[in-house]
Write a protein that holds these residues in place. Structure first.
Motif, PDB file in Angstrom:
ATOM      1  N   ASP A  57      12.306  -8.196  12.114  1.00 57.58           N
ATOM      2  CA  ASP A  57      11.341  -9.223  11.724  1.00 57.58           C
ATOM      3  C   ASP A  57      10.837  -9.052  10.294  1.00 57.58           C
ATOM      4  O   ASP A  57      10.216  -9.962   9.751  1.00 57.58           O
ATOM      5  CB  ASP A  57      10.151  -9.238  12.687  1.00 57.58           C
ATOM      6  CG  ASP A  57      10.547  -9.696  14.076  1.00 57.58           C
ATOM      7  OD1 ASP A  57      11.570 -10.420  14.195  1.00 57.58           O
ATOM      8  OD2 ASP A  57       9.862  -9.337  15.047  1.00 57.58           O
ATOM      9  N   ILE A  58      11.094  -7.899   9.692  1.00 59.06           N
ATOM     10  CA  ILE A  58      10.686  -7.686   8.302  1.00 59.06           C
ATOM     11  C   ILE A  58      11.710  -8.363   7.404  1.00 59.06           C
ATOM     12  O   ILE A  58      12.907  -8.112   7.511  1.00 59.06           O
ATOM     13  CB  ILE A  58      10.587  -6.186   7.960  1.00 59.06           C
ATOM     14  CG1 ILE A  58       9.475  -5.528   8.755  1.00 59.06           C
ATOM     15  CG2 ILE A  58      10.346  -5.988   6.463  1.00 59.06           C
ATOM     16  CD1 ILE A  58       9.320  -4.049   8.481  1.00 59.06           C
ATOM     17  N   VAL A  59      11.217  -9.209   6.536  1.00 55.76           N
ATOM     18  CA  VAL A  59      12.102  -9.860   5.575  1.00 55.76           C
ATOM     19  C   VAL A  59      12.219  -8.942   4.360  1.00 55.76           C
ATOM     20  O   VAL A  59      11.225  -8.671   3.676  1.00 55.76           O
ATOM     21  CB  VAL A  59      11.549 -11.243   5.162  1.00 55.76           C
ATOM     22  CG1 VAL A  59      12.439 -11.870   4.106  1.00 55.76           C
ATOM     23  CG2 VAL A  59      11.419 -12.140   6.379  1.00 55.76           C
ATOM     24  N   ASP A 146       3.746   7.351   3.192  1.00 57.56           N
ATOM     25  CA  ASP A 146       2.643   6.782   3.967  1.00 57.56           C
ATOM     26  C   ASP A 146       2.480   5.289   3.681  1.00 57.56           C
ATOM     27  O   ASP A 146       2.195   4.507   4.591  1.00 57.56           O
ATOM     28  CB  ASP A 146       1.344   7.530   3.688  1.00 57.56           C
ATOM     29  CG  ASP A 146       0.276   7.208   4.712  1.00 57.56           C
ATOM     30  OD1 ASP A 146       0.567   7.290   5.923  1.00 57.56           O
ATOM     31  OD2 ASP A 146      -0.848   6.840   4.302  1.00 57.56           O
ATOM     32  N   LEU A 147       2.656   4.888   2.425  1.00 55.14           N
ATOM     33  CA  LEU A 147       2.595   3.460   2.096  1.00 55.14           C
ATOM     34  C   LEU A 147       3.702   2.692   2.816  1.00 55.14           C
ATOM     35  O   LEU A 147       3.474   1.611   3.365  1.00 55.14           O
ATOM     36  CB  LEU A 147       2.725   3.255   0.584  1.00 55.14           C
ATOM     37  CG  LEU A 147       1.544   3.691  -0.259  1.00 55.14           C
ATOM     38  CD1 LEU A 147       1.907   3.650  -1.743  1.00 55.14           C
ATOM     39  CD2 LEU A 147       0.329   2.820   0.023  1.00 55.14           C
ATOM     40  N   LEU A 148       4.892   3.257   2.832  1.00 56.49           N
ATOM     41  CA  LEU A 148       6.015   2.627   3.514  1.00 56.49           C
ATOM     42  C   LEU A 148       5.771   2.561   5.018  1.00 56.49           C
ATOM     43  O   LEU A 148       5.985   1.520   5.650  1.00 56.49           O
ATOM     44  CB  LEU A 148       7.293   3.415   3.201  1.00 56.49           C
ATOM     45  CG  LEU A 148       8.627   2.789   3.518  1.00 56.49           C
ATOM     46  CD1 LEU A 148       8.786   1.413   2.886  1.00 56.49           C
ATOM     47  CD2 LEU A 148       9.752   3.711   3.061  1.00 56.49           C
ATOM     48  N   ILE A 149       5.270   3.630   5.581  1.00 59.17           N
ATOM     49  CA  ILE A 149       4.973   3.678   7.015  1.00 59.17           C
ATOM     50  C   ILE A 149       3.907   2.649   7.381  1.00 59.17           C
ATOM     51  O   ILE A 149       4.025   1.956   8.401  1.00 59.17           O
ATOM     52  CB  ILE A 149       4.534   5.107   7.427  1.00 59.17           C
ATOM     53  CG1 ILE A 149       5.728   6.054   7.337  1.00 59.17           C
ATOM     54  CG2 ILE A 149       3.923   5.117   8.822  1.00 59.17           C
ATOM     55  CD1 ILE A 149       5.344   7.525   7.330  1.00 59.17           C
ATOM     56  N   HIS A 154       2.478  -2.178  10.213  1.00 59.83           N
ATOM     57  CA  HIS A 154       1.848  -3.499  10.185  1.00 59.83           C
ATOM     58  C   HIS A 154       2.845  -4.573  10.617  1.00 59.83           C
ATOM     59  O   HIS A 154       2.509  -5.478  11.390  1.00 59.83           O
ATOM     60  CB  HIS A 154       1.305  -3.799   8.787  1.00 59.83           C
ATOM     61  CG  HIS A 154       0.681  -5.149   8.671  1.00 59.83           C
ATOM     62  ND1 HIS A 154      -0.546  -5.446   9.207  1.00 59.83           N
ATOM     63  CD2 HIS A 154       1.137  -6.285   8.093  1.00 59.83           C
ATOM     64  CE1 HIS A 154      -0.825  -6.722   8.975  1.00 59.83           C
ATOM     65  NE2 HIS A 154       0.184  -7.250   8.292  1.00 59.83           N
ATOM     66  N   ALA A 155       4.066  -4.470  10.119  1.00 63.82           N
ATOM     67  CA  ALA A 155       5.075  -5.491  10.421  1.00 63.82           C
ATOM     68  C   ALA A 155       5.590  -5.414  11.851  1.00 63.82           C
ATOM     69  O   ALA A 155       5.884  -6.441  12.461  1.00 63.82           O
ATOM     70  CB  ALA A 155       6.247  -5.367   9.452  1.00 63.82           C
ATOM     71  N   HIS A 160       1.146   3.944  13.829  1.00 62.60           N
ATOM     72  CA  HIS A 160       1.501   4.624  12.578  1.00 62.60           C
ATOM     73  C   HIS A 160       2.366   5.857  12.865  1.00 62.60           C
ATOM     74  O   HIS A 160       3.376   6.090  12.193  1.00 62.60           O
ATOM     75  CB  HIS A 160       0.214   5.005  11.824  1.00 62.60           C
ATOM     76  CG  HIS A 160       0.441   5.456  10.427  1.00 62.60           C
ATOM     77  ND1 HIS A 160       0.737   6.756  10.101  1.00 62.60           N
ATOM     78  CD2 HIS A 160       0.422   4.772   9.256  1.00 62.60           C
ATOM     79  CE1 HIS A 160       0.881   6.866   8.791  1.00 62.60           C
ATOM     80  NE2 HIS A 160       0.689   5.674   8.256  1.00 62.60           N
ATOM     81  N   TRP A 161       1.977   6.635  13.859  1.00 65.29           N
ATOM     82  CA  TRP A 161       2.711   7.866  14.147  1.00 65.29           C
ATOM     83  C   TRP A 161       4.136   7.575  14.621  1.00 65.29           C
ATOM     84  O   TRP A 161       5.055   8.361  14.361  1.00 65.29           O
ATOM     85  CB  TRP A 161       1.968   8.744  15.151  1.00 65.29           C
ATOM     86  CG  TRP A 161       1.822   8.165  16.533  1.00 65.29           C
ATOM     87  CD1 TRP A 161       0.788   7.426  17.006  1.00 65.29           C
ATOM     88  CD2 TRP A 161       2.762   8.270  17.597  1.00 65.29           C
ATOM     89  NE1 TRP A 161       1.021   7.053  18.307  1.00 65.29           N
ATOM     90  CE2 TRP A 161       2.227   7.565  18.701  1.00 65.29           C
ATOM     91  CE3 TRP A 161       4.004   8.881  17.751  1.00 65.29           C
ATOM     92  CZ2 TRP A 161       2.879   7.456  19.923  1.00 65.29           C
ATOM     93  CZ3 TRP A 161       4.661   8.786  18.966  1.00 65.29           C
ATOM     94  CH2 TRP A 161       4.103   8.084  20.035  1.00 65.29           C
ATOM     95  N   GLU A 162       4.332   6.450  15.316  1.00 63.97           N
ATOM     96  CA  GLU A 162       5.684   6.092  15.762  1.00 63.97           C
ATOM     97  C   GLU A 162       6.578   5.772  14.570  1.00 63.97           C
ATOM     98  O   GLU A 162       7.744   6.179  14.524  1.00 63.97           O
ATOM     99  CB  GLU A 162       5.631   4.900  16.711  1.00 63.97           C
ATOM    100  CG  GLU A 162       4.972   5.213  18.050  1.00 63.97           C
ATOM    101  CD  GLU A 162       4.799   3.972  18.900  1.00 63.97           C
ATOM    102  OE1 GLU A 162       5.434   3.912  19.972  1.00 63.97           O
ATOM    103  OE2 GLU A 162       4.027   3.071  18.480  1.00 63.97           O
TER     104      GLU A 162
END
Length: 192
Positions: A57-59, A146-149, A154-155, A160-162
């Motif tokens: 689902d992430i474009v 962390d920014l990428l995670i 969010h998407a 977060h941990w997953e």
């Protein structure tokens, strides 16, 4: 230069886009730069594939990420000393070079943004290029990851941990090939 662009490697590295290969040749770029860009491009390819499979689902602008990884350090064709030492002069020079060679601002920007991943305007694609530029040599940057995670969580709606565990597993896998990628890059001269 041809060997840096086309030689078989272990692990195998994908070839750069032909537009980038043509540009590197026209600039008479150092072979080490070509080898470096090829290694980072290959890692970016792995990151994009993983993202598309894990998070459909992430474009993601796949072509932009791959182009960005393949050209992020193009300014080092001018600032050659930055291939073996510190410096950031190559970033703006690279962006300007790409624009001067007819590449769009949306693509040329990666030459200037690959080191500024903490910028609040950094896109998901910027983060992928920045991550590829670190993890190709097995350098882990927790703040960048962390920014990428956070973007992934969010998407996807996952915890977060997953997303941390999934990304960590991928980056560890990619990092396992770092010694061979570094040896490949080091086998080429800094100066053309």
């Amino acid at each position: 230069m041809s060997r840096a662009l086309l030689a078989s490697t272990d692990p195998p590295l994908r070839p750069l886009p032909s537009s980038v290969t043509d540009l590197l040749r026209s600039l008479n770029a150092p072979p080490r730069l070509a080898a470096h860009l090829r290694a980072v491009h290959d890692v970016a390819y792995q990151l994009v594939d993983w993202t598309e499979q894990r998070c459909p689902d992430i474009v993601v602008n796949r072509d932009a990420v791959l182009f960005g990884a393949a050209t992020h350090d193009i300014g080092k064709a001018v600032h050659v000393a930055e291939l073996s030492g510190p410096g950031s002069a190559h970033e703006e020079t690279g962006r300007e070079m790409l624009l001067a060679h007819g590449f769009s601002p949306d693509l040329a920007r990666f030459a200037g943004t690959h080191a500024s991943w903490a910028d609040p305007d950094a896109t998901f694609e910027d983060l992928l290029v920045s991550t590829a530029d670190k993890v190709w040599k097995n350098k882990r940057v927790p703040e960048l990851e962390d920014l990428l995670i956070s973007r992934l969580a969010h998407a996807t709606g996952q915890q977060h941990w997953e997303e941390y565990l999934a990304l960590d597993e991928l980056l560890e896998h990619i990092g396992n090939g770092a010694d061979r990628r570094l040896a490949f890059q080091a086998s080429f001269p800094v100066y053309a």
